[in-house]
Scaffold this motif. Structure first.
Motif, PDB file in Angstrom:
ATOM      1  N   SER A  84       0.818  -1.219   0.000  1.00 23.12           N
ATOM      2  CA  SER A  84       0.000   0.000   0.000  1.00 23.12           C
ATOM      3  C   SER A  84       0.850   1.267   0.000  1.00 23.12           C
ATOM      4  O   SER A  84       0.537   2.217  -0.718  1.00 23.12           O
ATOM      5  N   ILE A  85       1.918   1.289   0.808  1.00 20.95           N
ATOM      6  CA  ILE A  85       2.723   2.518   0.816  1.00 20.95           C
ATOM      7  C   ILE A  85       3.546   2.646  -0.468  1.00 20.95           C
ATOM      8  O   ILE A  85       3.771   3.755  -0.940  1.00 20.95           O
ATOM      9  N   LEU A  86       3.951   1.517  -1.044  1.00 19.69           N
ATOM     10  CA  LEU A  86       4.625   1.586  -2.342  1.00 19.69           C
ATOM     11  C   LEU A  86       3.664   2.087  -3.418  1.00 19.69           C
ATOM     12  O   LEU A  86       4.015   2.955  -4.228  1.00 19.69           O
ATOM     13  N   ASP A  87       2.437   1.562  -3.430  1.00 19.73           N
ATOM     14  CA  ASP A  87       1.430   1.996  -4.395  1.00 19.73           C
ATOM     15  C   ASP A  87       1.180   3.493  -4.255  1.00 19.73           C
ATOM     16  O   ASP A  87       1.098   4.211  -5.253  1.00 19.73           O
ATOM     17  N   SER A  88       1.078   3.972  -3.024  1.00 25.54           N
ATOM     18  CA  SER A  88       0.851   5.402  -2.798  1.00 25.54           C
ATOM     19  C   SER A  88       2.043   6.233  -3.250  1.00 25.54           C
ATOM     20  O   SER A  88       1.872   7.249  -3.928  1.00 25.54           O
ATOM     21  N   ALA A  89       3.253   5.830  -2.889  1.00 23.26           N
ATOM     22  CA  ALA A  89       4.448   6.596  -3.268  1.00 23.26           C
ATOM     23  C   ALA A  89       4.593   6.662  -4.787  1.00 23.26           C
ATOM     24  O   ALA A  89       4.899   7.722  -5.345  1.00 23.26           O
ATOM     25  N   MET A  90       4.360   5.550  -5.460  1.00 21.21           N
ATOM     26  CA  MET A  90       4.486   5.543  -6.921  1.00 21.21           C
ATOM     27  C   MET A  90       3.363   6.359  -7.567  1.00 21.21           C
ATOM     28  O   MET A  90       3.604   7.118  -8.519  1.00 21.21           O
ATOM     29  N   GLY A  91       2.148   6.227  -7.057  1.00 24.50           N
ATOM     30  CA  GLY A  91       1.039   7.023  -7.579  1.00 24.50           C
ATOM     31  C   GLY A  91       1.261   8.506  -7.361  1.00 24.50           C
ATOM     32  O   GLY A  91       1.003   9.327  -8.252  1.00 24.50           O
ATOM     33  N   PHE A  92       1.755   8.867  -6.172  1.00 26.36           N
ATOM     34  CA  PHE A  92       2.041  10.271  -5.893  1.00 26.36           C
ATOM     35  C   PHE A  92       3.153  10.790  -6.805  1.00 26.36           C
ATOM     36  O   PHE A  92       3.125  11.942  -7.239  1.00 26.36           O
ATOM     37  N   ALA A  93       4.154   9.954  -7.092  1.00 25.74           N
ATOM     38  CA  ALA A  93       5.226  10.368  -8.008  1.00 25.74           C
ATOM     39  C   ALA A  93       4.650  10.674  -9.388  1.00 25.74           C
ATOM     40  O   ALA A  93       4.999  11.681 -10.006  1.00 25.74           O
ATOM     41  N   ILE A  94       3.754   9.819  -9.860  1.00 25.98           N
ATOM     42  CA  ILE A  94       3.089  10.077 -11.136  1.00 25.98           C
ATOM     43  C   ILE A  94       2.269  11.357 -11.039  1.00 25.98           C
ATOM     44  O   ILE A  94       2.297  12.196 -11.937  1.00 25.98           O
ATOM     45  N   SER A  95       1.555  11.522  -9.936  1.00 23.10           N
ATOM     46  CA  SER A  95       0.729  12.718  -9.750  1.00 23.10           C
ATOM     47  C   SER A  95       1.546  13.995  -9.887  1.00 23.10           C
ATOM     48  O   SER A  95       1.066  14.981 -10.443  1.00 23.10           O
TER      49      SER A  95
END
Length: 166
Positions: A84-95
């Protein structure tokens, strides 16, 4: 004698108010505002106990201090928490690469776990790095490291991009 059960209480802000800010700001401005504490984190972030600590164009960093409530049945942090934290960090990087009014959601996440995490590991840091942002999809890499810079897990993601709805 039965062990006394443990409890945890926490609170969160209205996610609809946060979403409204996400739609009106560029991704970098939104994630930077999260990191500075100007916008409240999502209910999921409050549930898991993580926070965004850094945002730059193409990257985002999340910190999590492992606690007993993150544990699985074998006494280490559940892989789903790390995912979950990896998914969030990667999604935020894309954001951070997106203009106002563009949303995203994960299409897939692949994680490779390297070592276990427990409370004694101390604070862990998940970093996401955007690799490609196209018109309809984006990709990113992620990793989690401990406070001594040991690699805990790596990940990749592919996200779908779409017009965000207010």
């Amino acid at each position: 004698m039965a062990e006394k059960s443990r409890q945890r209480q926490y609170s969160w802000s209205d996610p609809h108010a946060t979403h409204g800010q996400h739609v009106s700001l560029s991704g970098l401005d939104f994630i930077s505002s999260l990191a500075r504490g100007e916008i409240d984190h999502s209910p999921a972030a409050h549930t898991l106990g993580f926070r965004v600590t850094k945002a730059e164009s193409g990257s985002a960093t999340i910190d999590l201090t492992p606690s007993e409530y993150h544990y699985n049945a074998v006494g280490s942090v559940h892989g789903g928490i790390l995912t979950s934290i990896l998914d969030s960090a990667m999604g935020f990087a894309i954001s951070t690469t997106l203009p106002p009014g563009v949303g995203y959601t994960s299409l897939d996440v692949t994680v490779q776990f390297i070592r276990a995490v427990t409370e004694s590991t101390g604070t862990i840091t998940a970093t996401g790095t955007a690799q490609h942002t196209g018109k309809t999809t984006a990709t990113a890499l992620g990793e989690i490291r401990d406070s001594t810079d040991r690699l805990i897990a790596t990940a990749t993601t592919r996200c779908m991009l779409f017009p965000a709805k207010e």
